[in-house]
Enzyme design. Structure first.
Site, PDB file in Angstrom:
ATOM      1  N   GLY A  93     -51.446 -25.215 -23.041  1.00  0.00           N
ATOM      2  CA  GLY A  93     -52.583 -25.755 -22.309  1.00  0.00           C
ATOM      3  C   GLY A  93     -53.525 -24.644 -21.890  1.00  0.00           C
ATOM      4  O   GLY A  93     -53.672 -23.641 -22.588  1.00  0.00           O
ATOM      5  N   GLU A  94     -54.192 -24.827 -20.753  1.00  0.00           N
ATOM      6  CA  GLU A  94     -55.139 -23.859 -20.202  1.00  0.00           C
ATOM      7  C   GLU A  94     -56.425 -23.750 -21.033  1.00  0.00           C
ATOM      8  O   GLU A  94     -57.340 -23.024 -20.653  1.00  0.00           O
ATOM      9  CB  GLU A  94     -54.528 -22.453 -20.069  1.00  0.00           C
ATOM     10  CG  GLU A  94     -53.298 -22.381 -19.209  1.00  0.00           C
ATOM     11  CD  GLU A  94     -52.700 -20.976 -19.139  1.00  0.00           C
ATOM     12  OE1 GLU A  94     -53.340 -20.010 -19.624  1.00  0.00           O
ATOM     13  OE2 GLU A  94     -51.582 -20.833 -18.615  1.00  0.00           O
TER      14      GLU A  94
END
Length: 340
Positions: A305-306
């Protein structure tokens, strides 16, 4: 535009009148490409990327001078069921890490030359337990959506949305299950690295959310409010905002894809300005991409993610632009193009 959004119905109305692509810019980009010292089509998907950027930047020679990474963070009520390998407190700790520049997204964004914008949404006020009630009120959902819209730099040349929120793969799975059905387990992977017991609890949470909301949801935005997270809503707002600002968007993995899918389920033209950076190792992401008709650029088994996969794909976009803008023409290079 942002001031005109005060309800979910405002968003629905605006989704019906989104700006379209600049096809004239794409036509001119094709003409420019035809003069470059290579066989037509030989750079494959790099040429596809250039045309996509041209349509949304309204440039026959697109640019990558100001990419932006937006990371949104929120906490989830369903984290109480221990569906993640980490406690909810990690969300705040990671926000501090993003701010200090210590996370993976900071390193990758640095390579791309992208600004990292971090927005934390009421981390001390998790969403509600969506197995017993909607995750948020309409007012909370609209507020988070506007936070996402407002975070987008109007001068950005590419937007890469990302997120942080313990429990948000469960929320993403619940979104997909409500949008497209199937079995709850079809949409669920190991997330942050959960064990068998946590996986079974995750399946149960998603299945119970479907039992509660499945017969009453009306569209993708309703799904977003009922089982989304504040950071997922903010990503949807950023994707929507980028469309109004005519900024191309590189989507990240499963959670970002779920945010985008709620827009798609409400208006099928809403993701024309988006490409998908990578195919996540989360199994639900592959199914999601089939439903929204998008093919990922990369397959790296990522599940962080991120916005990390989106930013890595941004490097590919930068390479595509470099070829399109920097290659010599046949005429300038003195190369015979007659047999290409």
């Amino acid at each position: 535009m942002l001031r005109s959004i005060t309800s979910m119905d405002d968003i629905r109305r605006l989704l019906k009148v989104l700006p379209g692509p600049d096809e004239e810019a794409a036509i001119q980009a094709v003409k420019h490409d035809s003069r470059l010292t290579k066989p037509r089509g030989s750079l494959g998907r790099l040429e596809e990327i250039v045309l996509w950027l041209s349509r949304w930047q309204s440039r026959d020679v697109p640019v990558m001078g100001r990419p932006q990474s937006c990371v949104f963070a929120g906490n989830h009520g369903i984290a109480c069921y221990n569906v993640s390998a980490f406690p909810a407190a990690v969300t705040r700790q990671m926000v501090e890490n993003f701010t200090r520049g210590g996370a993976a997204i900071n390193q990758l964004a640095g390579v791309l030359g992208a600004e990292v914008t971090v927005r934390a949404l009421h981390l001390d006020q998790p969403t509600q337990d969506f197995t017993i009630e909607p995750a948020m009120s309409e007012a909370s959902c609209v507020e988070a959506f506007c936070v996402g819209f407002d975070a987008v730099d109007p001068d950005a040349t590419l937007l890469c949305p990302g997120e942080m929120g313990i429990g948000n793969t469960t929320s993403a799975a619940a979104i997909c299950h409500l949008l497209w059905g199937g079995r709850a387990a079809d949409w669920i992977g190991i997330g942050t690295g959960i064990d068998k017991a946590q996986y079974e609890r995750k399946v149960d949470v998603v299945a119970r959310s479907y039992q509660l909301h499945g017969d009453v949801v009306t569209d993708g935005l309703d799904v977003l409010q009922r089982v989304g997270g504040l950071e997922i809503v903010a990503m949807a707002g950023a994707i929507f905002g980028a469309r109004w600002l005519r900024i191309p968007v590189m989507l990240d993995g499963f959670i970002c894809g779920a945010a985008a899918a709620t827009l798609f389920a409400t208006s099928r033209d809403s993701l024309m300005h988006c490409m998908v950076g990578h195919g996540s190792s989360e199994p639900g992401h592959r199914l999601l991409l089939e439903r929204i008709g998008k093919r990922p650029l990369l397959d790296l088994d990522l599940r962080l993610g991120e916005g990390t996969g989106a930013v890595i794909a941004g490097l590919i976009a930068r390479a595509a632009v470099a070829c399109h803008s920097g290659m010599a023409s046949f005429e300038d290079a003195g190369v015979d193009s007659g047999h290409l």
